[in-house]
Scaffold this motif. Structure first.
Motif, PDB file in Angstrom:
ATOM      1  N   GLU A   1     -75.141  92.245 -24.830  1.00 32.68           N
ATOM      2  CA  GLU A   1     -73.953  92.921 -25.370  1.00 32.68           C
ATOM      3  C   GLU A   1     -73.855  92.984 -27.038  1.00 32.68           C
ATOM      4  OE1 GLU A   1     -70.546  95.771 -26.659  1.00 32.68           O
ATOM      5  OE2 GLU A   1     -70.943  94.874 -24.497  1.00 32.68           O
ATOM      6  N   PHE A   2     -74.630  92.000 -27.693  1.00 34.81           N
ATOM      7  CA  PHE A   2     -74.393  91.426 -29.177  1.00 34.81           C
ATOM      8  C   PHE A   2     -75.897  92.826 -29.016  1.00 34.81           C
ATOM      9  CE2 PHE A   2     -71.945  87.853 -29.108  1.00 34.81           C
ATOM     10  CZ  PHE A   2     -70.996  88.595 -29.700  1.00 34.81           C
ATOM     11  N   SER A   3     -76.657  92.019 -28.592  1.00 33.88           N
ATOM     12  CA  SER A   3     -78.171  92.942 -28.629  1.00 33.88           C
ATOM     13  C   SER A   3     -77.832  94.563 -28.937  1.00 33.88           C
ATOM     14  CB  SER A   3     -78.927  92.687 -27.350  1.00 33.88           C
ATOM     15  OG  SER A   3     -78.536  93.580 -25.738  1.00 33.88           O
ATOM     16  N   LYS A   4     -77.102  95.161 -28.061  1.00 31.53           N
ATOM     17  CA  LYS A   4     -76.705  96.346 -27.976  1.00 31.53           C
ATOM     18  C   LYS A   4     -76.466  96.491 -29.791  1.00 31.53           C
ATOM     19  CE  LYS A   4     -75.047  97.072 -23.800  1.00 31.53           C
ATOM     20  NZ  LYS A   4     -74.116  97.444 -22.314  1.00 31.53           N
ATOM     21  N   LEU A   5     -75.631  95.498 -30.363  1.00 31.26           N
ATOM     22  CA  LEU A   5     -75.315  95.651 -31.282  1.00 31.26           C
ATOM     23  C   LEU A   5     -76.263  96.068 -32.480  1.00 31.26           C
ATOM     24  CD1 LEU A   5     -72.172  93.372 -31.669  1.00 31.26           C
ATOM     25  CD2 LEU A   5     -72.242  96.253 -31.627  1.00 31.26           C
ATOM     26  N   PHE A   6     -77.115  95.860 -32.282  1.00 29.05           N
ATOM     27  CA  PHE A   6     -78.190  94.904 -33.413  1.00 29.05           C
ATOM     28  C   PHE A   6     -79.694  96.351 -32.680  1.00 29.05           C
ATOM     29  CE2 PHE A   6     -76.769  90.716 -33.162  1.00 29.05           C
ATOM     30  CZ  PHE A   6     -76.239  91.129 -33.656  1.00 29.05           C
TER      31      PHE A   6
ATOM     32  N   GLY B   1     -72.338  76.833 -34.900  1.00 29.42           N
ATOM     33  CA  GLY B   1     -72.048  76.237 -33.978  1.00 29.42           C
ATOM     34  C   GLY B   1     -70.213  77.125 -33.491  1.00 29.42           C
ATOM     35  N   ILE B   2     -70.049  77.343 -33.207  1.00 29.52           N
ATOM     36  CA  ILE B   2     -68.193  77.891 -32.739  1.00 29.52           C
ATOM     37  C   ILE B   2     -68.599  79.063 -31.576  1.00 29.52           C
ATOM     38  CG2 ILE B   2     -66.666  79.481 -33.259  1.00 29.52           C
ATOM     39  CD1 ILE B   2     -67.093  77.282 -35.473  1.00 29.52           C
ATOM     40  N   ASP B   3     -68.426  78.176 -30.972  1.00 26.76           N
ATOM     41  CA  ASP B   3     -68.654  78.738 -29.395  1.00 26.76           C
ATOM     42  C   ASP B   3     -68.084  79.742 -28.568  1.00 26.76           C
ATOM     43  OD1 ASP B   3     -69.004  78.888 -26.403  1.00 26.76           O
ATOM     44  OD2 ASP B   3     -68.884  76.824 -25.533  1.00 26.76           O
ATOM     45  N   LEU B   4     -68.209  80.976 -28.961  1.00 28.09           N
ATOM     46  CA  LEU B   4     -67.953  81.740 -28.453  1.00 28.09           C
ATOM     47  C   LEU B   4     -67.696  82.866 -26.638  1.00 28.09           C
ATOM     48  CD1 LEU B   4     -69.329  83.880 -30.861  1.00 28.09           C
ATOM     49  CD2 LEU B   4     -67.666  82.972 -31.179  1.00 28.09           C
ATOM     50  N   SER B   5     -68.485  81.541 -25.883  1.00 28.38           N
ATOM     51  CA  SER B   5     -68.470  82.326 -24.624  1.00 28.38           C
ATOM     52  C   SER B   5     -67.425  82.319 -24.046  1.00 28.38           C
ATOM     53  CB  SER B   5     -69.580  81.514 -24.057  1.00 28.38           C
ATOM     54  OG  SER B   5     -69.087  79.844 -23.577  1.00 28.38           O
ATOM     55  N   ASP B   6     -66.277  81.242 -24.245  1.00 27.61           N
ATOM     56  CA  ASP B   6     -65.136  82.369 -23.148  1.00 27.61           C
ATOM     57  C   ASP B   6     -63.800  82.648 -23.713  1.00 27.61           C
ATOM     58  OD1 ASP B   6     -63.684  80.911 -20.762  1.00 27.61           O
ATOM     59  OD2 ASP B   6     -63.060  79.494 -22.882  1.00 27.61           O
ATOM     60  N   SER B   7     -64.551  83.841 -24.780  1.00 27.35           N
ATOM     61  CA  SER B   7     -63.402  84.903 -25.545  1.00 27.35           C
ATOM     62  C   SER B   7     -64.519  86.286 -25.580  1.00 27.35           C
ATOM     63  CB  SER B   7     -62.769  84.420 -26.756  1.00 27.35           C
ATOM     64  OG  SER B   7     -62.025  83.086 -26.868  1.00 27.35           O
ATOM     65  N   ASN B   8     -63.654  87.159 -26.311  1.00 24.89           N
ATOM     66  CA  ASN B   8     -63.931  88.716 -25.822  1.00 24.89           C
ATOM     67  C   ASN B   8     -64.061  89.324 -26.677  1.00 24.89           C
ATOM     68  OD1 ASN B   8     -64.643  91.514 -25.506  1.00 24.89           O
ATOM     69  ND2 ASN B   8     -61.996  91.762 -24.431  1.00 24.89           N
ATOM     70  N   PHE B   9     -65.539  89.374 -26.759  1.00 26.07           N
ATOM     71  CA  PHE B   9     -66.105  90.090 -28.493  1.00 26.07           C
ATOM     72  C   PHE B   9     -66.083  91.134 -27.783  1.00 26.07           C
ATOM     73  CE2 PHE B   9     -65.279  85.133 -29.248  1.00 26.07           C
ATOM     74  CZ  PHE B   9     -65.646  85.334 -30.533  1.00 26.07           C
ATOM     75  N   GLU B  10     -66.241  92.302 -27.522  1.00 22.42           N
ATOM     76  CA  GLU B  10     -67.018  93.664 -27.201  1.00 22.42           C
ATOM     77  C   GLU B  10     -66.269  94.345 -28.531  1.00 22.42           C
ATOM     78  OE1 GLU B  10     -66.380  97.361 -24.548  1.00 22.42           O
ATOM     79  OE2 GLU B  10     -64.881  95.511 -23.900  1.00 22.42           O
ATOM     80  N   GLY B  11     -67.778  94.976 -29.237  1.00 22.00           N
ATOM     81  CA  GLY B  11     -67.605  96.006 -30.101  1.00 22.00           C
ATOM     82  C   GLY B  11     -67.089  95.062 -31.487  1.00 22.00           C
ATOM     83  N   VAL B  12     -67.645  93.833 -31.372  1.00 20.60           N
ATOM     84  CA  VAL B  12     -67.319  93.531 -32.729  1.00 20.60           C
ATOM     85  C   VAL B  12     -68.151  93.630 -33.977  1.00 20.60           C
ATOM     86  CG1 VAL B  12     -68.375  91.109 -32.667  1.00 20.60           C
ATOM     87  CG2 VAL B  12     -66.607  91.364 -33.715  1.00 20.60           C
ATOM     88  N   GLY B  13     -67.746  93.907 -35.017  1.00 19.54           N
ATOM     89  CA  GLY B  13     -68.439  93.835 -35.495  1.00 19.54           C
ATOM     90  C   GLY B  13     -68.717  92.564 -36.535  1.00 19.54           C
TER      91      GLY B  13
END
Length: 218
Positions: free
Chosen positions: A207-212, A177-189
């Protein structure tokens, strides 16, 4: 489960107008001190360590807390403006109806803290430690939080506005339920189950698909 974001209703600090008119440039406290209804401006905190200190109805303006250790700190109805809390240890703090405006929070240790009705704006919180915390009714706006840690925490009704979480660690914290779309999460674990129900942008989805380890075929 619904993935609709529930926006926080952050209650502002309850302060009297007279406090801001009577600013002092000094303050003393020790273990178990209770400081109420005060305004402190342009001061470097001299004490380096104290336990079970309570600040209630206090305004801090351009106050230097760098490296201070405050165990079991309690903040209620407090405003920090242009303060430097870099590398301060606030483990287990209880923070309620508190604002951090234009502050340096680099390396602050907030592990095991409880934050409720907290507003943080235009702060530099690189390397901020927020593991095992409970966050409810919190707004983070225009903050730099690169390389921070928000692991194994409980967050509820949190709003993120243009924050930078690049290279941060958030494993074990549900972002439902948290909106992440307005922020930068590049390379997040983060784990796949942590992202379940989060609100993300199309670019973040790639980006998240690359993490997985997913491969998106064009």
């Amino acid at each position: 489960m619904s993935n609709k974001q529930v926006l926080p209703k952050v209650i502002k600090p309850k302060l009297t107008k007279e406090i801001a008119k009577k600013c002092m440039n000094g303050i003393d406290f020790e273990d178990e001190s209770v400081i109420k209804n005060a305004c402190i401006s342009n001061y470097t905190i001299q004490i380096r360590k104290a336990s079970k200190v309570t600040f209630e109805g206090v305004i801090f303006q351009k106050v230097d807390f760098k490296g201070i250790i405050l165990d079991s700190l309690e903040l209620t109805d407090v405003i920090f403006e242009n303060c430097d809390l870099s590398n301060a240890s606030l483990i287990g703090a209880i923070i309620h109806r508190t604002e951090f405006i234009d502050c340096k929070l680099m390396g602050v240790n907030l592990n095991d803290a409880t934050l409720q009705n907290v507003y943080m704006s235009n702060c530099n919180g690189k390397f901020l430690l927020m593991n095992y915390i409970h966050m409810k009714n919190v707004i983070l706006s225009d903050c730099i939080l690169e390389n921070s840690n928000l692991q194994h925490s409980k967050i509820d009704k949190v709003e993120l506005k243009k924050c930078n979480f690049r290279l941060s660690q958030m494993s074990g914290t549900s972002l439902l339920g948290i909106d992440l779309s307005d922020s930068n999460f590049e390379g997040v674990g983060v784990r796949p189950e942590d992202l379940r129900g989060a609100i993300i942008s199309p670019m973040q989805a790639v980006e998240f698909s690359k993490l997985f380890g997913l491969i998106i075929k064009g």
